[in-house]
Design a protein around this motif. Structure first.
Motif, PDB file in Angstrom:
ATOM      1  N   PHE A  84      -9.968 -19.371  -1.325  1.00 21.06           N
ATOM      2  CA  PHE A  84      -9.568 -20.417  -2.267  1.00 21.06           C
ATOM      3  C   PHE A  84     -10.348 -20.215  -3.652  1.00 21.06           C
ATOM      4  N   ILE A  85     -11.518 -19.470  -3.536  1.00 19.04           N
ATOM      5  CA  ILE A  85     -12.331 -19.090  -4.768  1.00 19.04           C
ATOM      6  C   ILE A  85     -11.589 -18.155  -5.654  1.00 19.04           C
ATOM      7  N   ASP A  86     -11.396 -17.116  -4.896  1.00 14.10           N
ATOM      8  CA  ASP A  86     -10.404 -15.857  -5.510  1.00 14.10           C
ATOM      9  C   ASP A  86      -9.173 -15.805  -5.030  1.00 14.10           C
ATOM     10  N   CYS A  91     -10.887  -8.047  -3.892  1.00 14.46           N
ATOM     11  CA  CYS A  91     -11.778  -6.951  -2.993  1.00 14.46           C
ATOM     12  C   CYS A  91     -11.018  -6.581  -1.762  1.00 14.46           C
ATOM     13  N   LYS A  92     -10.086  -7.266  -1.245  1.00 13.76           N
ATOM     14  CA  LYS A  92      -9.221  -6.746  -0.352  1.00 13.76           C
ATOM     15  C   LYS A  92      -8.024  -5.934  -0.550  1.00 13.76           C
ATOM     16  N   ILE A  93      -7.296  -6.903  -1.307  1.00 14.33           N
ATOM     17  CA  ILE A  93      -5.932  -6.093  -1.571  1.00 14.33           C
ATOM     18  C   ILE A  93      -6.175  -4.624  -2.464  1.00 14.33           C
ATOM     19  N   SER A 146      -1.908 -23.885  -1.805  1.00 13.46           N
ATOM     20  CA  SER A 146      -2.440 -23.078  -2.749  1.00 13.46           C
ATOM     21  C   SER A 146      -2.662 -21.633  -2.169  1.00 13.46           C
ATOM     22  N   PRO A 147      -1.801 -20.669  -1.853  1.00  7.36           N
ATOM     23  CA  PRO A 147      -2.008 -19.487  -0.904  1.00  7.36           C
ATOM     24  C   PRO A 147      -2.701 -18.356  -1.889  1.00  7.36           C
ATOM     25  N   SER A 477      -1.622   0.030  -9.753  1.00  5.30           N
ATOM     26  CA  SER A 477      -2.354   0.311 -11.047  1.00  5.30           C
ATOM     27  C   SER A 477      -3.701   0.050 -11.277  1.00  5.30           C
ATOM     28  N   MET A 478      -4.434  -0.114 -10.171  1.00  8.49           N
ATOM     29  CA  MET A 478      -5.718  -0.501 -10.159  1.00  8.49           C
ATOM     30  C   MET A 478      -6.070  -1.878 -10.624  1.00  8.49           C
ATOM     31  N   LYS A 479      -5.118  -2.934 -10.420  1.00  9.42           N
ATOM     32  CA  LYS A 479      -5.330  -4.184 -10.775  1.00  9.42           C
ATOM     33  C   LYS A 479      -4.463  -5.444  -9.922  1.00  9.42           C
ATOM     34  N   SER A 480      -4.894  -6.353  -9.568  1.00  3.52           N
ATOM     35  CA  SER A 480      -4.118  -7.565  -9.209  1.00  3.52           C
ATOM     36  C   SER A 480      -3.025  -8.118 -10.242  1.00  3.52           C
ATOM     37  N   LEU A 481      -1.851  -8.296  -9.614  1.00  5.24           N
ATOM     38  CA  LEU A 481      -0.712  -8.975 -10.289  1.00  5.24           C
ATOM     39  C   LEU A 481      -1.000 -10.431 -10.106  1.00  5.24           C
ATOM     40  N   GLU A 482      -1.888 -11.038  -9.545  1.00  2.00           N
ATOM     41  CA  GLU A 482      -2.105 -12.280  -9.396  1.00  2.00           C
ATOM     42  C   GLU A 482      -0.914 -12.830  -8.882  1.00  2.00           C
TER      43      GLU A 482
END
Length: 495
Positions: A84-86, A91-93, A146-147, A477-482
């Motif tokens: 819920f916070i992040d 840290c996992k994906i 809110s997944p 590419s080293m980033k979350s796509l949210e």
């Protein structure tokens, strides 16, 4: 016909432990709809045959020189609140993890309905405001509304049952009436979506619970195909006795059982893994018994005196009472406070620490044991977490498989995917197979490695190219796509 994704030119390690092979993967919606060999000209999708030339693709991923594996399953996490916070769960994906098992070590955000002070290790999950879920269904609904970017499954924590039913009077065994009340809450949790029961018998919240209390609660699991996981009563001097206690609980309750983060803690106990693994191997012949571990020789949890006493070195990482505390060796901090380490624990508590207390030979033996699963046991709420939070899975691939050659890459991936999915009953997860959910990680086997350290624990791993969860790219590419494509998994399809 339009297909969402074509992943081409990659080498598939499918999670089963079988040898790798070259093939292309087709994904539509949240599922793998086909796996294509190189010479294949036609494909069957939804009972219809198509020529490959008749298909078009919304997205094409070129996986040349890369491995395509099922998304990794982190079987031991404390991400109950972190989802819920992040919501990106970077840290996992960033490690290739697509599913987390939360509610471990006897502590879970749900179900919990108690307003008093809580004992260790419950504060690891957050402050009092975090404990807002009186039922598993309220937790599940909050996640579904809110997944996050990862899938989540939730164990019910034994310590949460104890504290609320016993009104905080935890320094004794539960009465028969209290056990019945705990059984009722547990049963309702299983009905609402919990996958099982976890215990943290080494901690103050549950240390006084007798074996019989755990057996009576674990008996509830069988009817609902639930799983029992345990941070055992002792991982140090009484390690062998604790393994025997765990085997007894699993056998008498007749439930599948997992020993959490198996280790031999304290220098005087190094080498005991030879005996414990022999016990586990024998017990596996008669019951469903498994284990997980993390690939580090240091552990991390709350700052507790009996943990300090057995460690070679202790780094204090945070304190609620001393907010500006800098990460340092406990002896150095004690000198600054002009007190003993025992007194320092009292001055700083609630606080967290990293304990250097295990031996490489034990770790190598445990992680190589047939069927050992991988769990990070990371604490996302820590201001200065253990590097396992960001590094566990690439470390297994890079250090223990590629560099040390303790096991093949196929076996490493099996430990982190299908072995975990079938143990925890996660239906259609953990394999690259037609009709299974499209949880995938694409990585470079030549460079994949953890980069998080004890000094810089928030550093993402190297070599994880693309992560797909339920058919959507969540990391690239080293980033979350949210992209928040995670699902709540009720996971009781164990066979």
């Amino acid at each position: 016909m339009k297909i969402d994704y074509l992943i081409k030119n990659g080498t598939i390690i499918d999670g089963s432990g079988d040898n790798r092979y070259e093939a292309d993967i087709l994904i539509s919606d949240d599922q793998i709809v086909s796996i294509l060999s190189k010479d294949q000209k036609t494909v069957k999708i939804n009972d219809e045959n198509y020529n490959l030339n008749d298909l078009s693709f919304n997205n094409i991923i070129d996986a040349t020189s890369f491995i395509i594996a099922p998304g990794f399953i982190d079987v031991h996490t404390h991400d109950d609140q972190n989802i819920f916070i992040d919501r990106s769960m970077s840290c996992k994906i960033s490690q290739g993890v697509t599913t987390c098992i939360a509610g471990n070590c006897g502590i879970s955000l749900a179900p919990f309905d108690y307003s008093g002070d809580v004992p260790a290790p419950i504060p690891l999950l957050g402050d009092k405001d975090a404990y807002r879920f009186s039922s598993v269904s309220s937790y599940k609904n909050a996640f579904n509304n809110s997944p996050s970017s990862i899938n989540i499954s939730l164990l019910t924590g034994h310590s949460m049952l104890r504290v609320q039913v016993m009104n905080g009077e935890i320094n004794r065994g539960a009465t028969k009436d209290e056990i019945i009340k705990m059984q009722n809450i547990l049963e309702n949790s299983l009905i609402e979506g919990s996958i099982g029961l976890s215990t943290g018998l080494a901690y103050p919240a549950a240390n006084n619970a007798p074996t019989e209390e755990i057996i009576e609660l674990a008996k509830v699991l069988k009817k609902y195909n639930g799983i029992f996981t345990t941070h055992m009563r002792n991982e140090g001097d009484n390690l062998v006795e604790s393994v025997n206690e765990t085997i007894k609980i699993g056998k008498l309750a007749d439930v599948r059982t997992v020993i959490s983060h198996h280790k031999c803690a304290g220098r005087s106990n190094w080498g005991k893994s030879k005996e414990t693994l022999k016990l586990i191997k024998e017990a596996k012949k008669e019951q469903n018994l498994d284990l997980d571990c993390y690939p580090y020789t240091a552990s991390s949890t709350m700052l507790l005196k009996h943990f300090v006493d057995r460690a070679d070195k202790v780094l204090v990482t945070w304190s609620d009472k001393v907010e500006d505390l800098k990460v340092n060796d406990i002896n150095t901090i004690a000198k600054e406070f002009n007190c003993t380490t025992d007194d320092l624990v009292d001055k700083l508590y609630p606080a967290g620490a990293i304990y250097f207390q295990m031996d490489d030979e034990d770790l190598n033996r445990i992680i190589s044991f047939d069927g050992t699963m991988i769990g990070s046991d990371g604490l996302p709420g820590d201001k200065h977490p253990h590097p396992r939070l960001w590094g566990t899975f690439p470390r297994v691939l890079g250090k223990y498989s590629r560099e040390m050659k303790l096991f093949s890459l196929e076996e490493a991936i099996y430990k982190m995917t299908f072995k975990s999915a079938k143990t925890f009953g996660l239906e259609k997860r953990g394999l690259i197979k037609k009709g299974y959910f499209a949880d995938l990680v694409i990585f470079d086997p030549n460079i994949v490695i953890d980069k998080a350290t004890y000094e810089k624990p928030l550093t993402p791993a190297l070599g994880i190219d693309t992560v797909i969860n339920n058919g959507q790219i969540v990391w690239q590419s080293m980033k979350s796509l949210e992209i928040y494509s995670g699902k709540f998994l009720e996971g009781k399809s164990f066979n």
